[in-house]
Design an enzyme around this catalytic site. Structure first.
Site: not given
Length: 270
Positions: A2-3
């Site tokens: 996840p960014e």
């Protein structure tokens, strides 16, 4: 992994279920995540959640006594489900609410974290050296230009440094550099102010567009099965090695830079 856009969408997805409600109890099934979950997290029990905020890729569940500081790591996901639903494999932390709902951190690889930040103590070490948020005015071309002078490291590595700017992860660094026509291998100190102006604009644009796309999945954070819907995106270069560039039809190349896969077009990026 996840960014920043995924973490921002996670915040937007869980906040309506948390803010203004009381934490009934916190159940830690697996305390050994990236860092050991401290006993102080239980101070949040019986506290009202005042807000849910984000700094870089950390989520803050804020109460009057302090904040739960949570990170999704490489594989973490959060979901909001009924308290009565049975625990799933890799559900490590459950934050039960007075509403009959619970926030669950699921993390197969256990690189996520749950820490405690007291308001009367200095910021946690992991938060002290963070650069500006990319979607604020504090992040601008002059900052990138000034901090890059004399740096021989690749510009892609430079913009992924959280001390320079937070949250520009691998996917979005690749996409932003492509849209700016900048070769990711170019030394950061060899990029001029005008090109940093364009890069800054594109980082903001790429991240904002990703967050906007992710907004269509907000309802998924409270589905019956509790599976948050991280969003698919149309990517111009990331993960497209060997495929034709959508602009010039030159095959997209890949190279490992700073231990991360990098994708670029030798014709469009200089």
């Amino acid at each position: 992994m996840p960014e920043l856009p995924e973490v921002e969408v996670t915040k937007l997805g869980i906040a309506p279920f948390l803010e203004g409600n009381i934490i009934s109890k916190i159940v830690v099934h697996q305390p050994q995540l990236r860092w050991l979950v401290p006993d102080e997290v239980h101070l949040a029990s019986q506290q009202t959640i005042r807000s849910v905020t984000r700094r870089a890729k950390y989520l803050f569940i804020n109460t009057d006594l302090g904040a739960l500081v949570m990170h999704l790591g490489m594989s973490g996901k959060m979901r909001v489900v009924d308290t009565s639903l049975p625990r799933k494999k890799h559900d490590h932390i459950e934050i039960e609410l007075n509403t009959g709902k619970k926030l669950v951190l699921n993390d197969a690889r256990r690189f996520g974290s749950c820490l405690w930040q007291s308001p009367d103590e200095e910021p946690l070490k992991i938060l002290r050296a963070l650069g500006p948020e990319p979607l604020t005015d504090d992040f601008n071309a002059k900052l990138l230009f000034d901090k890059s002078r004399g740096k021989l490291s690749p510009v892609k590595t430079f913009i992924m440094d959280n001390a320079i700017v937070v949250g520009v992860g691998n996917i979005y660094a690749n996409e932003s550099l492509f849209k700016s026509g900048i070769d990711p291998r170019r030394a950061a100190g060899k990029v001029g102010l005008k090109r940093y102006q364009l890069l800054t604009e594109n980082i903001k644009l790429v991240l904002a567009n990703a967050i906007s796309q992710g907004g269509t999945t907000l309802k998924d954070f409270a589905q019956a099965d509790g599976n948050p819907g991280y969003f698919a995106q149309h990517l111009l270069v990331y993960g497209r090695a060997g495929e034709e560039c959508e602009v010039c039809q030159t095959p997209i190349r890949s190279k490992v830079i700073g231990q991360r896969n990098t994708f670029y077009c030798i014709h469009c990026q200089k």
